[in-house]
Design an enzyme around this catalytic site. Structure first.
Site, PDB file in Angstrom:
ATOM      1  N   LYS A  17       0.726  -1.269   0.067  1.00 56.29           N
ATOM      2  CA  LYS A  17      -0.083  -0.056   0.178  1.00 56.29           C
ATOM      3  C   LYS A  17       0.956   1.184  -0.200  1.00 56.29           C
ATOM      4  CE  LYS A  17       0.676   1.381   4.360  1.00 56.29           C
ATOM      5  NZ  LYS A  17       1.635   2.792   4.694  1.00 56.29           N
ATOM      6  N   ALA A 103      10.342  -2.920   6.127  1.00 52.32           N
ATOM      7  CA  ALA A 103      10.552  -1.685   6.807  1.00 52.32           C
ATOM      8  C   ALA A 103      10.426  -0.388   6.020  1.00 52.32           C
ATOM      9  CB  ALA A 103      11.994  -1.651   7.733  1.00 52.32           C
ATOM     10  N   ALA A 104       9.571  -0.382   4.951  1.00 54.14           N
ATOM     11  CA  ALA A 104       9.413   0.620   4.048  1.00 54.14           C
ATOM     12  C   ALA A 104       8.364   1.379   3.896  1.00 54.14           C
ATOM     13  CB  ALA A 104       9.894  -0.025   2.493  1.00 54.14           C
ATOM     14  N   GLY A 105       7.430   1.269   4.856  1.00 57.14           N
ATOM     15  CA  GLY A 105       6.234   2.196   4.895  1.00 57.14           C
ATOM     16  C   GLY A 105       5.306   1.384   3.911  1.00 57.14           C
ATOM     17  N   LEU A 106       5.356   0.172   3.359  1.00 55.38           N
ATOM     18  CA  LEU A 106       4.777  -0.417   2.361  1.00 55.38           C
ATOM     19  C   LEU A 106       3.663  -1.401   3.029  1.00 55.38           C
ATOM     20  CD1 LEU A 106       6.975  -0.535  -0.501  1.00 55.38           C
ATOM     21  CD2 LEU A 106       5.483   1.326  -0.139  1.00 55.38           C
ATOM     22  N   GLY A 108       4.012  -4.296   4.009  1.00 48.68           N
ATOM     23  CA  GLY A 108       4.117  -5.664   3.499  1.00 48.68           C
ATOM     24  C   GLY A 108       3.568  -6.761   4.676  1.00 48.68           C
ATOM     25  N   GLY A 109       4.211  -6.497   5.886  1.00 43.48           N
ATOM     26  CA  GLY A 109       3.965  -7.294   7.173  1.00 43.48           C
ATOM     27  C   GLY A 109       2.713  -7.427   7.362  1.00 43.48           C
ATOM     28  N   SER A 110       1.670  -6.316   7.429  1.00 45.35           N
ATOM     29  CA  SER A 110       0.568  -6.326   7.709  1.00 45.35           C
ATOM     30  C   SER A 110      -0.319  -6.886   6.540  1.00 45.35           C
ATOM     31  CB  SER A 110      -0.061  -4.831   7.751  1.00 45.35           C
ATOM     32  OG  SER A 110       0.540  -4.012   8.882  1.00 45.35           O
ATOM     33  N   ASP A 143      -2.357  -1.454  10.704  1.00 47.93           N
ATOM     34  CA  ASP A 143      -2.762  -1.645   9.106  1.00 47.93           C
ATOM     35  C   ASP A 143      -3.407  -2.517   8.594  1.00 47.93           C
ATOM     36  OD1 ASP A 143      -1.412   1.202   8.718  1.00 47.93           O
ATOM     37  OD2 ASP A 143       0.418   0.217   8.121  1.00 47.93           O
TER      38      ASP A 143
END
Length: 294
Positions: A17, A103-106, A108-110, A143
Site C-alpha cells: 500500500k 520496513a519501507a512504509g508499504l 508488507g508485514g500487515s 494497518d
C-alpha cells in the site's frame, strides 16, 4: 483477493500500500496515535502458500533469510491468534515469498498478516466472517484491517476503522525504496501532533474524481518531515524525484519508501528509467513501477 489452489495448497498474493494522505491527530492514552489516512493498495505482491500440517504446529519459511520466521513474525502471530481464538488444533506449513521491501512504509508485514487470517480461515474450514477476521486483524497491527477493504480506503482511529472508497480512475506510481528501513515506532515517538490538523476532505474529493494533478496537490504525510530529520539520506531521494517532474511525490507511511504519483504509464516508465540510470552511477535504490489495484 484472489485465492488459488495448487496441489492441496492455498496460494494468495498480498499487496503493498501507499498513503496518499496521512494526518496525525493526537496521541492516545494507549500509546498509539489517532490518524486519518487514505490508503491505496498497489500491485507489488508478497506470495503466501498454505498447506495443512498434521503436527498442529505453525511452520513458516521465507525466501529472505534476514526476516525472522519465529513467533515475532506477523504471519506466525496471525496464525497463533486464529488458533487461540477459535480453539483450532490444526497446524500449517506456510511459505512466504517476499517481494515487498522490508520496513519501507508499504505495510508488507500487515498485508501478509491479513492474508494469513484469510488463508487459514479457508484452509482450516473455520467459517469466520470477514467482520470476525477484521476484528482479529485489529489485534495484530494498525494497518492490517485495511487489507480486508482494498483496493482503496479512508482509515481512522489508529488505522483500524476502515471505510472503502472508489478511485475515479487507476493511478500509476513509481516506488523508490532505499536499501534501509525506518522504525515506525521511532518516527511516531519523535512526532508532535499539530494544533490544527490538515483536512483530508479535498484529497477524498480528488480521489473520487480521479484527477491526478489535484490528487498530487493534496498529497500530505505528517510523518515525512520527522522521517527526513531522523534519516537525512532520504532528502536525496526526495530531491531526485523532484527533478524528474512527476505530478507529485511523498513518503509512504513512516518510510523509508517514497512514491512518485505519475500522470500515466508513460511518465512512470520515464521516471523509473531516470532513477535507474542514477542507480547505475552508485545510488542503490529499488525502483518499481506499480499501479493501484482494482
Amino acid at each position: 483477493m484472489q485465492i488459488e489452489r495448487q496441489a492441496g495448497a492455498l496460494v494468495i498474493r498480498a499487496p503493498a500500500k501507499v498513503n496518499l494522505f496521512l494526518e496525525v491527530l493526537a496521541k492516545r492514552p494507549d500509546g498509539y496515535h489517532d490518524i486519518e489516512t487514505l490508503m491505496v493498495a498497489v500491485n507489488i505482491f508478497d506470495t503466501l502458500k498454505f498447506r495443512e500440517d498434521s503436527s498442529g504446529d505453525i511452520r513458516l519459511t521465507c525466501n529472505r533469510p534476514e526476516l525472522s520466521t519465529g513467533p515475532d513474525n506477523l504471519v506466525v502471530r496471525a496464525a497463533a491468534l486464529l488458533k487461540r481464538q477459535t480453539g483450532c488444533e490444526k497446524g500449517a506449513r506456510i511459505r512466504l515469498v517476499k517481494r515487498i521491501p522490508l520496513a519501507a512504509g508499504l505495510a508488507g508485514g500487515s498485508s501478509d498478516a491479513a492474508v494469513t487470517l484469510i488463508g487459514l480461515n479457508r484452509l482450516w474450514k473455520l467459517q469466520l466472517s470477514p467482520k470476525q477476521l477484521m476484528s482479529l486483524a485489529t489485534e495484530l497491527g494498525s494497518d492490517v484491517a485495511f487489507f480486508f477493504s482494498t483496493p482503496t480506503a479512508w482509515c481512522t482511529g489508529r488505522g483500524e476503522q476502515v471505510r472503502p472508497l472508489r478511485l475515479g480512475k487507476p493511478l500509476w506510481f513509481v516506488l523508490v525504496c532505499p536499501p534501509f528501513g525506518i522504525s515506525t515506532a521511532l518516527v511516531y515517538r519523535r512526532l508532535t501532533p499539530p494544533d490544527q490538523p490538515q483536512s483530508g476532505a479535498p484529497i477524498l474529493d480528488a480521489a473520487r474524481v480521479g484527477g491526478v494533478e489535484e490528487i498530487g496537490r493534496r498529497l500530505h504525510n505528517r510523518l515525512q518531515p520527522v522521517a527526513l530529520r531522523f534519516c537525512p539520506a532520504l532528502v536525496g531521494v526526495q530531491d531526485r524525484l523532484a527533478v524528474l517532474g512527476p505530478a507529485a511525490s511523498a513518503l509512504s507511511g513512516s518510510g523509508s519508501s517514497f512514491f512518485a504519483l505519475c500522470r500515466d504509464e508513460r511518465e512512470a516508465l520515464r521516471i523509473a528509467r531516470g532513477l535507474r540510470n542514477r542507480a547505475e552511477q552508485g545510488m542503490n535504490l529499488g525502483v518499481f513501477i506499480v499501479r493501484s489495484c482494482s
